[in-house]
Design a protein around this motif. Structure first.
Motif, PDB file in Angstrom:
ATOM      1  N   ASP A 108     -40.576 -62.157 -76.636  1.00 18.17           N
ATOM      2  CA  ASP A 108     -39.206 -62.554 -76.336  1.00 18.17           C
ATOM      3  C   ASP A 108     -38.490 -62.997 -77.618  1.00 18.17           C
ATOM      4  O   ASP A 108     -39.072 -63.750 -78.403  1.00 18.17           O
ATOM      5  CB  ASP A 108     -39.239 -63.712 -75.326  1.00 18.17           C
ATOM      6  CG  ASP A 108     -37.867 -64.053 -74.785  1.00 18.17           C
ATOM      7  OD1 ASP A 108     -37.216 -63.154 -74.247  1.00 18.17           O
ATOM      8  OD2 ASP A 108     -37.457 -65.229 -74.937  1.00 18.17           O
ATOM      9  N   PRO A 109     -37.294 -62.485 -77.909  1.00 20.69           N
ATOM     10  CA  PRO A 109     -36.375 -61.703 -77.069  1.00 20.69           C
ATOM     11  C   PRO A 109     -36.500 -60.180 -77.234  1.00 20.69           C
ATOM     12  O   PRO A 109     -35.561 -59.472 -76.873  1.00 20.69           O
ATOM     13  CB  PRO A 109     -35.002 -62.175 -77.546  1.00 20.69           C
ATOM     14  CG  PRO A 109     -35.207 -62.441 -79.009  1.00 20.69           C
ATOM     15  CD  PRO A 109     -36.617 -62.961 -79.143  1.00 20.69           C
ATOM     16  N   SER A 135     -31.419 -56.633 -77.917  1.00 25.09           N
ATOM     17  CA  SER A 135     -32.662 -56.046 -77.418  1.00 25.09           C
ATOM     18  C   SER A 135     -32.513 -54.559 -77.133  1.00 25.09           C
ATOM     19  O   SER A 135     -33.493 -53.889 -76.799  1.00 25.09           O
ATOM     20  CB  SER A 135     -33.117 -56.778 -76.148  1.00 25.09           C
ATOM     21  OG  SER A 135     -32.099 -56.727 -75.157  1.00 25.09           O
TER      22      SER A 135
END
Length: 409
Positions: A108-109, A135
């Motif tokens: 993450d991310p 992302s």
């Protein structure tokens, strides 16, 4: 692992320019957060950051879409941006060998897209970067890239403005103190004039000197008016009487410096599993001293100590004030339990030279942090001592003379 990390050709000049701004990385978000958000809106990305990069650390001083305060410079993408003349773009971080194994790509991310614009100082060096990330893969038009450059320029303008404002705040405080001193100086003589005028007035009544009495009465009334004005100046924002000195905007004491260092560098210690403690002297911990360049000086030493201290080790900071008749000396000692230094390495630092070396966890070094410390300490007419033995850790001792003993209020 890629070891050939980018180092700008003007790295020492870049670090000096950043140090000259004398920024507190914990207090910039309110002034820059709106620009970070604007950058994300312009680019159409989920995340944007304003990052300043020193010798060892990338400091995120404003962000949108991702809460993060700092990371090791060697892990950042923006370290490549500051080595560029213009923008730096990575279409897919997961397909780039330099970044595909970084924690922000594999977890993450799950970042994919990156575009960064250097934050360029007046001397042409890059202090850090304004970056946008997502992302998902993105496509930025030349127009959007140009708008991001304009926002980056505004970030630098605000950093310079903050430096000017801080300087002005100190001068305003000096003026306020001057007003109080002037008021103190005039109160005594005015009280005497008023008292004398009262005596002459009483004698004049006996001599029935009407014209002289009228003139003296005017003097008496004027004297009372000025005395009231002096009282008003003295009461204006008068400091609360305490047993401890009041801190000005350009001052720390050991208590406030300790709080600042723990906030800035405890995350690095936790990340590397190092014990980090800061000690103060209870007798002198409330005495004010100039905070000029302190965070840059002790911060670089602490980051270097953590870099060369293995997990399970410790980095200890001792703060002290050496009290003298007409001036004080601030003493800061940073002791680590790291790998130690050779005589040649110590002499190199004390001669103001930098050399790239790897840390205990394989961190790539940049070699200029301690050379910058020597430069800053010399500029403040202080001294730097280094004590070390191979395998037994290193102690850095910095002594900085203060221009005058701070007045107790």
């Amino acid at each position: 692992m890629i070891n050939n990390l980018p180092i700008p050709a003007n790295e020492m000049e870049r670090l000096k320019a950043l140090a000259e701004l004398d920024l507190d990385y914990t207090e910039l978000s309110d002034n820059l957060k709106s620009l970070s958000k604007l950058a994300a809106k312009v680019a159409g990305t989920d995340i944007s950051m304003v990052n300043l990069i020193d010798s060892f650390t990338q400091w995120t001083v404003a962000n949108h879409g991702l809460e993060i305060d700092q990371m090791e410079r060697s892990d950042s993408v923006c370290q490549y941006t500051i080595a560029q003349e213009g923008g730096f773009e990575v279409k897919d971080l997961s397909a780039d060998a330099r970044f595909m194994e970084k924690f922000y790509v594999t977890g993450d991310p799950n970042l994919r897209y990156y575009y960064g614009v250097p934050l360029r100082a007046d001397n042409g060096t890059n202090l850090g970067a304004l970056c946008v990330m997502d992302s998902q893969e993105r496509e930025l038009s030349p127009e959007k890239m140009e708008m991001l450059k304009i926002i980056a320029d505004e970030v630098v303008n605000r950093l310079k403005a903050l430096k000017v404002i801080e300087s002005m705040r100190g001068k305003i405080q000096e003026v306020t103190e001057s007003q109080r001193r002037v008021a103190h100086d005039i109160r005594g003589p005015l009280g005497g004039i008023i008292g004398l005028a009262r005596i002459i007035s009483e004698q004049g009544n006996e001599n029935t000197m009407e014209e002289v009495l009228e003139f003296i009465n005017l003097i008496q009334k004027s004297g009372h008016s000025i005395l009231e004005l002096a009282d008003e100046i003295l009461s204006l924002e008068a400091p609360v009487q305490t047993s401890e000195p009041k801190l000005a905007s350009d001052e720390f004491n050991q208590i406030t410096l300790k709080e600042k260092l723990l906030k800035l560098y405890m995350p690095q210690a936790v990340n590397k599993k190092i014990q980090f403690v800061v000690h103060t002297n209870t007798i002198t911990q409330a005495i004010p001293f100039s905070k000029n360049k302190l965070l840059q000086i002790v911060g670089n030493i602490i980051s270097n100590a953590m870099k060369f201290t293995p997990a399970g080790g410790s980095v200890t900071v001792n703060l002290e004030i050496e009290i003298e008749a007409h001036a004080h000396t601030l003493l800061m000692k940073v002791q680590d339990t790291g790998i130690g230094m050779s005589i040649a390495q110590i002499n190199q630092i004390l001669n103001g030279q930098g050399e790239t070396t790897a840390g205990t966890s394989g961190e790539q070094g940049y070699g200029f942090g301690l050379a910058l410390v020597k430069h800053l300490v010399d500029g403040l007419k202080g001294s730097l001592q280094i004590e070390s033995q191979a395998g037994q850790g290193t102690a850095f001792v910095v002594k900085l003379p203060q221009t005058a003993a701070k007045k107790q209020v």
